[in-house]
Structures are given as C-alpha cells and as structure tokens.
Scaffold this motif. Structure first.
Motif, short mmCIF file in Angstrom:
data_model
loop_
_atom_site.label_atom_id
_atom_site.label_comp_id
_atom_site.label_asym_id
_atom_site.label_seq_id
_atom_site.Cartn_x
_atom_site.Cartn_y
_atom_site.Cartn_z
N CYS A 60 0.85 -1.19 0.00
CA CYS A 60 0.00 0.00 0.00
C CYS A 60 0.89 1.24 0.00
N CYS A 62 1.24 3.56 2.20
CA CYS A 62 1.95 3.74 3.48
C CYS A 62 3.21 2.88 3.53
N LYS A 92 -8.68 -2.86 -3.86
CA LYS A 92 -9.11 -2.37 -2.56
C LYS A 92 -9.41 -3.54 -1.63
N GLU A 96 -8.18 0.04 2.55
CA GLU A 96 -6.81 0.06 2.04
C GLU A 96 -6.77 -0.26 0.55
#
Length: 122
Positions: A60, A62, A92, A96
């Motif tokens: 992801c 992050c 998805k 997330e």
C-alpha cells in the motif's frame, strides 16, 4: 541502388533486399511511441524503485512511503503515473488500496533489465 554517404559507413552500396525486408518488419509509429513511453516511465529512479518493491509483492501507499522514506503524497503521485502508464494495478481491501505490477510482462522486463545490468557490473 544509390550510394551511402552516412558517417561511419565506408560502403557505397544500398542493399535493397535488406532495406526492403527491414521496412516490412518495422513496427508502426503508434506501437513505437508506446514502447518509447514505456521506457520513459522506467526512466525515473523513484518509479523504478516502486517497480522493484512491487516485483516482490503487493504494497500500500503507506508501506511504500515508509520503505522509500517519502511522503504519501509523493508516492501517490508516482503510483498514479505508473497506473496511467498501465505498469501497475490496484485493488481495494476495505479502506486500504494495494498496488501490484500490472502483469507478467512488466515483471519480465524489469527482471531482464536487472539481469542485464548485473552482468555489466561483473
């Protein structure tokens, strides 16, 4: 045919059969432009880093931000570019979004390029 006056070429003969064959095999302009665009996408070190990360599995924004020590905004911008260039895809899971390489061809081009670079470093 005619003579060749190109630099670095000492010949004075145009090989008609070779020229005709090469012309027949040459790709159309749209395809060549698409290939050039693919390599333009790979010409940015941040995008190549992201491709490298995704070659090893889905991540992801992050995760990528933390690994590359970049802001989520900067990573998102590069992910958007890679997605527009059809080099990555997203899925998805709840809230997330995970990114992965678009297909086996992106993986193969990256890995073949890596192999080529490593051979040159020996």
């Amino acid at each position: 045919m005619g003579s060749c006056s190109c630099r670095g070429c000492d010949c004075n003969i145009i090989h008609g059969d070779m020229v005709d064959n090469a012309k027949k095999e040459m790709l159309d302009d749209d395809t060549l432009i698409s290939i050039a665009d693919f390599y333009k996408a790979m010409a940015d070190s941040t995008r190549v880093k992201i491709i490298n990360l995704l070659d090893n599995g889905d991540l992801c924004v992050c995760d990528i931000s933390a690994i590359l020590n970049m802001t989520k905004s900067a990573v998102s911008h590069q992910l958007k570019n890679l997605k527009e260039m059809q080099l990555i895809k997203s899925r998805k899971e709840g809230k997330e979004v995970f990114y992965s390489l678009a297909d086996k061809h992106v993986r193969q081009v990256f890995e073949i390029t890596l192999e080529h670079v490593r051979e040159g470093q020996k």
